[in-house]
Design an enzyme around this catalytic site. Structure first.
Site, PDB file in Angstrom:
ATOM      1  N   ASP A 304      11.218   6.836  -9.210  1.00 49.40           N
ATOM      2  CA  ASP A 304      10.308   7.101  -8.082  1.00 49.40           C
ATOM      3  C   ASP A 304       9.520   5.829  -7.738  1.00 49.40           C
ATOM      4  O   ASP A 304       8.331   5.885  -7.426  1.00 49.40           O
ATOM      5  CB  ASP A 304       9.375   8.284  -8.364  1.00 49.40           C
ATOM      6  N   HIS A 308       3.578   0.107  -2.503  1.00 51.93           N
ATOM      7  CA  HIS A 308       2.552   0.167  -1.453  1.00 51.93           C
ATOM      8  C   HIS A 308       1.849  -1.179  -1.392  1.00 51.93           C
ATOM      9  O   HIS A 308       1.582  -1.784  -2.430  1.00 51.93           O
ATOM     10  CB  HIS A 308       1.504   1.237  -1.765  1.00 51.93           C
TER      11      HIS A 308
END
Ligand SMILES: [Zn+2]
Length: 429
Positions: A304, A308
């Site tokens: 996962d 960001h």
């Protein structure tokens, strides 16, 4: 021709591997000829395969691109990744998945397999063109609205029915949306003390239970993304005991980290570096996830990897984006959580980080055992190394790792993609 000298396949006895034309030509002792690379006694694993990577391209190239994300993957020992569909535009048409697939062919440091969205625009209202994505050059087999849950039971049923035609699988992000409105962290003692809106385990478990029943009802394949609670493990164990075709993944961070880090950590309280979806849970959940990965209830580790940019993470807790990068630390975290604890040996790691994810994604040419005639997708890993995690050294464009400053075991020494080194001596080639 390359001869990789002195490696230990799955941690076994020292051997040499001769690679010729992208294939393992011979495994033995005292091999020579061609270019020689000293493996230094490293553990040789089949190239890792990630079923759950966010490469962010197209649309969020400020966070990651196919090029930087696959560099990060290669550094982590991966030879294939599945690129999640929540890009901009969303990967919900043959055109977008082919675009990502082509970017992978052109710029990838590992194979890139696009995941197709289940619903148009991830909006949960109308099925995307699953068949066209399956038939496209990208040959999509994994479909997911990851980041969002397909919460409409009728749509989920239709998706499960539809993918049977091409042996696809629906990978569900299990999160009942009404039960998690405004949720900020795991619902429990810590969220109560901190006054943050809780994210109850039942919001995950209710969807998993429903989806297992739906998959059984229509005779289709279900994959459960990032399982995070002990209750989810019990439901999946029950579904498997029925013989249903359900598989599941756990992330490295859910195998190591707990929700009390939100209250008290080396980087202070309320540090959004620990904000992730699904949230970090309790020590009891971590123990259940480890046991489930060891006994096969949970099939695979998936990162996962969720890059960001700094401005989306280094802000107040409630406003911060959810997610952590993971490709470059996954194997070390798995060593720490599963190998050092005696729960898995290297054969077990290879099964859960290479063979099984390749099988679930229906990849050919990845995840095969290291033996003569197999494609030379190989990861060399030194488990005796100790490395302090330094995000500034990441190949990923993003730095949002929860392990900064931690000393983790192990180091990826080299990665070979069909015989071609993508990483040597720990550095990108
Ligand atoms: Zn997700």
């Amino acid at each position: 021709m390359i001869v990789v000298k002195n490696v230990r396949i799955l941690g076994g006895e020292p051997a040499d591997i001769r690679i010729d034309q992208g294939v393992i030509a011979e495994i033995g002792q005292g091999l020579s000829g061609g270019e020689e690379i000293d493996g230094g006694g490293a553990v040789a694993l089949p190239g890792l395969v990630d079923l759950h990577t966010h490469l962010r391209e197209p649309g969020r190239e400020d966070a990651e691109t196919v090029q930087t994300g696959t560099r990060s993957a290669a550094r982590g020992g991966y030879t294939a990744v599945h690129a999640m569909a929540n890009t901009s535009p969303v990967a919900d048409t043959a055109g977008v998945v082919e675009q990502v697939w082509r970017l992978g062919r052109e710029f990838g440091h590992c194979d890139v397999h696009p995941v197709g969205a289940v619903t148009v625009g991830l909006e949960g209202r109308q099925l995307a063109e699953l068949g066209a994505m399956a038939d496209s050059a990208a040959r999509v087999r994994v479909f997911s609205d990851d980041g969002r849950c397909v919460d409409d039971a009728v749509l989920m049923r239709r998706a499960l029915e539809y993918v049977k035609a091409f042996d696809g699988v629906v990978a569900q992000h299990a999160q009942e949306p009404r039960l998690t409105q405004g949720a900020q962290m795991n619902e429990g003692v810590v969220s109560g003390r901190l006054g943050l809106t809780g994210w109850p385990a039942v919001a995950e478990e209710a969807i998993i239970a429903r989806d297992c029943l739906l998959a059984a009802h229509v005779g289709s394949r279900l994959h459960v993304c990032h399982v995070s609670t002990a209750g989810s493990v019990e439901i999946i164990r029950w579904a498997k005991s029925k013989g249903w075709d359900v598989t599941a993944e756990v992330t490295p961070h859910h195998l190591l980290l707990t929700d009390d880090l939100v209250e008290d950590s080396p980087v202070g309280a309320y540090n959004p570096i620990y904000k992730v979806n699904p949230p970090l849970r309790t020590r009891a959940d971590v123990e259940a996830l480890r046991a489930a990965l060891a006994d096969g209830t949970i099939d695979i580790v998936a990162t996962d990897h969720a890059p960001h940019p700094v401005e989306d993470k280094e802000t107040e807790w409630s406003a911060a984006a959810m997610g952590m990068v993971g490709l470059e630390t996954a194997l070390s975290v798995v060593q720490e959580a599963m190998v050092e604890t005696g729960l898995l040996d290297w054969a077990g790691v290879a099964q859960r980080m290479s063979a099984a994810p390749a099988r679930i994604g229906r990849l050919s040419g990845q995840g095969q055992p290291l033996e003569q005639g197999a494609p030379a997708n190989i990861t060399l890993y030194d488990p005796s190394a100790r490395t302090e995690v330094d995000p500034s050294a990441f190949a990923s464009k993003s730095r949002n790792t929860p392990y900064e400053g931690m000393t983790l075991p192990g180091r990826v020494v080299a990665t070979f993609l069909r015989g071609r080194p993508t990483v040597l001596e720990g550095k990108l080639v």
